[in-house]
Design an enzyme around this catalytic site. Structure first.
Site, mmCIF file in Angstrom:
data_model
loop_
_atom_site.group_PDB
_atom_site.id
_atom_site.type_symbol
_atom_site.label_atom_id
_atom_site.label_comp_id
_atom_site.label_asym_id
_atom_site.label_seq_id
_atom_site.Cartn_x
_atom_site.Cartn_y
_atom_site.Cartn_z
ATOM 1 N N HIS A 1 -0.411 -13.070 0.788
ATOM 2 C CA HIS A 1 -1.768 -12.495 1.123
ATOM 3 C C HIS A 1 -2.154 -13.192 2.489
ATOM 4 C CE1 HIS A 1 -4.350 -9.259 0.618
ATOM 5 N NE2 HIS A 1 -5.390 -9.915 1.162
ATOM 6 N N HIS B 1 4.118 -1.971 -3.421
ATOM 7 C CA HIS B 1 2.969 -1.669 -4.389
ATOM 8 C C HIS B 1 2.557 -0.360 -4.450
ATOM 9 C CE1 HIS B 1 -1.750 -2.737 -4.797
ATOM 10 N NE2 HIS B 1 -1.134 -1.930 -5.925
ATOM 11 N N GLU C 1 4.660 -4.339 -7.060
ATOM 12 C CA GLU C 1 3.169 -4.334 -7.431
ATOM 13 C C GLU C 1 2.633 -3.432 -8.098
ATOM 14 O OE1 GLU C 1 2.618 -8.042 -3.660
ATOM 15 O OE2 GLU C 1 1.886 -5.734 -3.711
#
EC number: 2.6.99.2
Length: 240
Positions: free
Chosen positions: A191, A43, A70
């Protein structure tokens, strides 16, 4: 069973804590792949709190499986993505004050912006996934803007305090998978998944890939990246 995308953000978190050169997330990615990771996820945040642009450029040249970037759906990030051309992109919401991503994208409430970003990225051959809560409205909006994938936010399931709540959240995820598949979307999830809770999500019909980071890096600190990844592969298959 689903494949495993290993998120190496928190290797970079340790490095950035001292603003030094180690541990190297690129080296961590190599070890993860050698241990059986099916993909590498990073990310690149707007605040650059862990992964840096240099990391992503090097990973693009070294990752042998696939690189999932991400990023927030902003002009700055789109420009970077168009330059690097990762194997695919997961669009995520972002707030500077958050510790980690706190919820899914509001695709339905930002259709024109999301459609524009998806068109820009998929127009050059980069498949796009939308990180969303397992809600019909958001899933249908993701199909409407012609994203290729969704990634279901598993945080509510992972944070469930008892078995009844966990079962309820798992049912919501299962329903989300079915809605997505019926709309022609491919489904990933992630997640908060751990060695202890991943198997039930892995068993959901249509689940293609699980993106998991913090729990793997946490274990890797104690036992090494390769063992941590191998054990997560076992956990996904119900053998851990």
């Amino acid at each position: 069973m689903p494949t495993l995308g290993v998120n190496i953000d928190h290797v970079a978190t340790i490095r950035q804590a001292r603003q030094t050169v180690e541990p190297d997330p690129v080296a961590a990615a190599v070890l993860a792949e050698l241990a059986g990771a099916d993909g590498i996820t990073v990310h690149l945040r707007e605040d650059r709190r862990h992964i840096q642009e240099r990391d992503v450029h090097i990973l693009r040249q070294t990752v042998q499986t696939h690189l999932n970037l991400e990023m927030a759906p902003t002009d700055e990030m789109v420009a970077i993505a168009l330059e690097i051309k990762p194997d695919y992109i997961t669009l995520v919401p972002e707030r500077r004050e958050e510790v980690t991503t706190e919820g899914g994208l509001d695709v339905a409430g930002n259709l024109s912006q999301m459609r524009k970003v998806v068109a820009q990225l998929q127009g050059v051959g980069i498949p796009v996934s939308m990180f969303i809560d397992p809600e019909r409205l958001q899933i249908e909006a993701s199909a409407q803007i012609e994203a290729k994938f969704i990634e279901l936010h598993t945080g509510s399931y992972a944070e469930a305090k008892n078995e009844a709540t966990r079962h309820k959240e798992l049912t919501i995820l299962a329903d989300g998978c079915n809605i997505a598949i019926n709309h022609g979307l491919r489904v990933n999830a992630g997640h908060g998944l751990t060695y202890e809770n991943v198997y039930s999500v892995a068993c959901l019909k249509g689940m293609e890939e699980l993106n998991i980071g913090h729990t793997i890096v946490s274990k890797a600190v104690l036992v090494g990246m390769e063992r941590a990844v191998r054990e997560m592969k076992l956990a996904i298959n119900g053998k851990f």
